[in-house]
Design a protein around this motif. Structure first.
Motif: not given
Length: 156
Positions: A44-50
């Motif tokens: 989820t963190s990676t998705l939000n950053a992307n």
């Protein structure tokens, strides 16, 4: 005299094995849930950053395109080309569009190269590619891909 403790000796290891199996199953389940939650949080963190990075990139690309489109040389050629964009291939107007298109892309080429782009296209409100920096096959001008029409509709 019979004692309660005279149960068969094999029952004790069986009970211990059952308890070990129960605690092992419970520990495995808890560990799996913990790992899945951590993985879910990381993804989820990676998705939000992307998503944030993509939004920033898109905003910058829109600013660059707006700045290029606002240059008088680009604007004048584009207006002339779009005004004549309804002409049929092979007519004097379509030939004029080709000439204006070549001048437009000759002007844009160094700017596009500096920004890391090799090609550019001028698209009208009917989602037709009026001129392109890449030579296409002769014939009617191509339409914008169906996958991109929603984005062009937003821009128009």
């Amino acid at each position: 005299m019979t004692s309660r403790f005279k149960q068969p000796i094999w029952m004790l290891p069986l009970i211990i094995a059952a308890l070990v199996a129960l605690f092992g199953w419970w520990g495995n389940r808890e560990l799996r849930q913990t790992i899945e939650q951590q993985l879910r949080d990381q993804l989820t963190s990676t998705l939000n950053a992307n998503v944030t990075a993509l939004e920033i990139w898109t905003t910058n690309q829109t600013r660059l395109a707006t700045a290029l489109a606002g240059e008088p040389e680009v604007r004048n050629h584009a207006i002339r080309i779009l005004d004549r964009s309804e002409s049929r291939p092979g007519t004097a107007e379509s030939f004029s569009n080709l000439m204006d298109g070549e001048q437009l892309f000759r002007y844009l080429q160094p700017r596009l190269a500096k920004l890391g782009y090799e090609t550019a296209q001028l698209v009208n409100t009917n989602f037709t590619i009026v001129v392109s920096s890449m030579r296409g096959p002769p014939g009617p001008p191509p339409k914008v891909s169906e996958a991109h029409t929603n984005k062009f509709a937003e821009l128009f």
